[in-house]
Write a protein that holds these residues in place. Structure first.
Motif, PDB file in Angstrom:
ATOM      1  N   PRO A 103      68.605  30.183  46.604  1.00 32.71           N
ATOM      2  CA  PRO A 103      67.488  29.247  46.450  1.00 32.71           C
ATOM      3  C   PRO A 103      66.161  29.870  46.902  1.00 32.71           C
ATOM      4  N   HIS A 104      65.169  29.796  46.035  1.00 30.22           N
ATOM      5  CA  HIS A 104      63.841  30.331  46.312  1.00 30.22           C
ATOM      6  C   HIS A 104      62.884  29.801  45.246  1.00 30.22           C
ATOM      7  N   ALA A 105      61.618  30.053  45.427  1.00 33.01           N
ATOM      8  CA  ALA A 105      60.603  29.755  44.413  1.00 33.01           C
ATOM      9  C   ALA A 105      59.759  31.012  44.227  1.00 33.01           C
ATOM     10  N   LEU A 106      59.596  31.423  43.004  1.00 35.22           N
ATOM     11  CA  LEU A 106      58.799  32.600  42.665  1.00 35.22           C
ATOM     12  C   LEU A 106      57.938  32.236  41.461  1.00 35.22           C
ATOM     13  N   VAL A 107      56.613  32.238  41.653  1.00 35.38           N
ATOM     14  CA  VAL A 107      55.694  31.794  40.609  1.00 35.38           C
ATOM     15  C   VAL A 107      54.602  32.841  40.415  1.00 35.38           C
ATOM     16  N   ASP A 108      54.346  33.173  39.164  1.00 37.30           N
ATOM     17  CA  ASP A 108      53.250  34.074  38.821  1.00 37.30           C
ATOM     18  C   ASP A 108      51.942  33.299  38.952  1.00 37.30           C
ATOM     19  N   VAL A 109      51.091  33.709  39.894  1.00 34.05           N
ATOM     20  CA  VAL A 109      49.788  33.067  40.095  1.00 34.05           C
ATOM     21  C   VAL A 109      48.654  34.060  39.834  1.00 34.05           C
ATOM     22  N   SER A 110      48.941  35.040  38.994  1.00 34.51           N
ATOM     23  CA  SER A 110      47.972  36.111  38.737  1.00 34.51           C
ATOM     24  C   SER A 110      46.637  35.597  38.222  1.00 34.51           C
ATOM     25  N   HIS A 111      46.668  34.568  37.395  1.00 36.20           N
ATOM     26  CA  HIS A 111      45.430  34.072  36.807  1.00 36.20           C
ATOM     27  C   HIS A 111      44.806  32.949  37.622  1.00 36.20           C
ATOM     28  N   ARG A 112      45.458  32.571  38.717  1.00 32.24           N
ATOM     29  CA  ARG A 112      44.929  31.502  39.561  1.00 32.24           C
ATOM     30  C   ARG A 112      43.852  32.016  40.503  1.00 32.24           C
ATOM     31  N   GLN A 113      43.988  33.247  40.967  1.00 37.19           N
ATOM     32  CA  GLN A 113      43.122  33.765  42.013  1.00 37.19           C
ATOM     33  C   GLN A 113      42.360  34.996  41.569  1.00 37.19           C
ATOM     34  N   ASP A 114      41.235  35.200  42.228  1.00 35.81           N
ATOM     35  CA  ASP A 114      40.436  36.411  42.087  1.00 35.81           C
ATOM     36  C   ASP A 114      40.109  36.885  43.497  1.00 35.81           C
ATOM     37  N   ALA A 115      39.589  38.089  43.587  1.00 35.22           N
ATOM     38  CA  ALA A 115      39.278  38.636  44.907  1.00 35.22           C
ATOM     39  C   ALA A 115      37.933  39.350  44.884  1.00 35.22           C
ATOM     40  N   MET A 116      37.350  39.424  46.083  1.00 33.04           N
ATOM     41  CA  MET A 116      36.107  40.166  46.302  1.00 33.04           C
ATOM     42  C   MET A 116      36.290  41.046  47.524  1.00 33.04           C
ATOM     43  N   LEU A 117      35.632  42.189  47.510  1.00 29.09           N
ATOM     44  CA  LEU A 117      35.541  43.047  48.687  1.00 29.09           C
ATOM     45  C   LEU A 117      34.183  42.800  49.335  1.00 29.09           C
ATOM     46  N   VAL A 118      34.201  42.471  50.606  1.00 28.57           N
ATOM     47  CA  VAL A 118      32.965  42.285  51.367  1.00 28.57           C
ATOM     48  C   VAL A 118      32.974  43.374  52.431  1.00 28.57           C
ATOM     49  N   THR A 119      32.049  44.306  52.325  1.00 28.11           N
ATOM     50  CA  THR A 119      32.054  45.470  53.209  1.00 28.11           C
ATOM     51  C   THR A 119      30.675  45.743  53.781  1.00 28.11           C
ATOM     52  N   GLY A 120      30.658  46.442  54.905  1.00 24.62           N
ATOM     53  CA  GLY A 120      29.411  46.862  55.528  1.00 24.62           C
ATOM     54  C   GLY A 120      29.288  46.343  56.949  1.00 24.62           C
ATOM     55  N   ASP A 121      28.299  46.870  57.662  1.00 31.57           N
ATOM     56  CA  ASP A 121      28.093  46.514  59.065  1.00 31.57           C
ATOM     57  C   ASP A 121      27.926  45.012  59.289  1.00 31.57           C
ATOM     58  N   GLN A 122      27.391  44.311  58.302  1.00 35.05           N
ATOM     59  CA  GLN A 122      27.136  42.867  58.446  1.00 35.05           C
ATOM     60  C   GLN A 122      28.163  42.013  57.702  1.00 35.05           C
ATOM     61  N   ALA A 123      29.300  42.585  57.322  1.00 34.00           N
ATOM     62  CA  ALA A 123      30.308  41.832  56.562  1.00 34.00           C
ATOM     63  C   ALA A 123      30.842  40.646  57.359  1.00 34.00           C
ATOM     64  N   ALA A 124      31.216  40.858  58.608  1.00 34.68           N
ATOM     65  CA  ALA A 124      31.746  39.754  59.421  1.00 34.68           C
ATOM     66  C   ALA A 124      30.684  38.680  59.622  1.00 34.68           C
TER      67      ALA A 124
END
Length: 191
Positions: A103-124
């Motif tokens: 018993p398990h659940a495995l779902v393709d959510v590839s098109h549900r989410q996107d991502a961004m990279l936030v980088t640099g000294d002021q990222a936080a």
């Protein structure tokens, strides 16, 4: 860790210009990925890890990474599994074979989410304009991952370096999150 993941999984989308490019912080949308939502009890971890080709993390707020995949602990029985976009079928088949009738659940959510990279000294600092958790390196170290809110939008935040974060959001929220980050960055321009 960050350089390897950025070059394989979270590579900037070649078809996109940076959303923000300031001396102290930048925001880049990433290329599409294979994303799987996996749910299962402790008894399936060994099989799921074998099928995915990477140990699923069991420690809260943690991630496990390999050269071409990553697994994020999202809850006691929930993980987000990432692989290169062209490995979706192979990854799904490997997990299905290893898990069998367990018993398990495995779902393709590839098109549900996107991502961004936030980088640099002021990222936080920039992310803290909308995320109400302490992002100082001591409180939110490299490798830590959590689900949280950015203003009103649910996001997953992963620190991949001292000054580098991945922000995952549902596709319907990603432009909202990016827009608020860009707006908050205007303070950096004025400083």
């Amino acid at each position: 860790m960050a350089d390897d993941l950025v070059s394989t999984l979270y590579a900037p989308d070649a078809g996109q210009e940076p959303l923000l490019a300031l001396p102290d912080v930048s925001i880049l949308k990433t290329a599409p990925l294979a994303r799987l939502s996996f749910r299962g009890r402790n008894g399936v971890l060994a099989a799921a890890s074998k099928g995915f080709g990477l140990d699923l993390p069991v420690k809260p707020l943690s991630a496990e990474t390999g050269p071409d995949r990553a697994a994020f602990w999202l809850g006691p029985d929930e993980w987000l599994l990432l692989a290169q976009e062209d490995m979706l079928s192979e990854t799904m088949e490997g997990l299905a074979t290893a898990l069998g009738d367990t018993p398990h659940a495995l779902v393709d959510v590839s098109h549900r989410q996107d991502a961004m990279l936030v980088t640099g000294d002021q990222a936080a600092w920039l992310l803290n304009s909308g995320i109400p958790i302490d992002l100082h390196l001591e409180a939110f170290p490299v490798g830590m991952v959590t689900r949280t809110l950015f203003h009103k939008a649910p996001v997953m935040l992963w620190r991949i370096g001292p000054d580098a974060f991945v922000v995952e959001a549902w596709g319907s929220f990603i432009d909202y999150v990016a827009g608020l980050l860009i707006e908050a960055a205007q303070e950096l321009k004025a400083a």
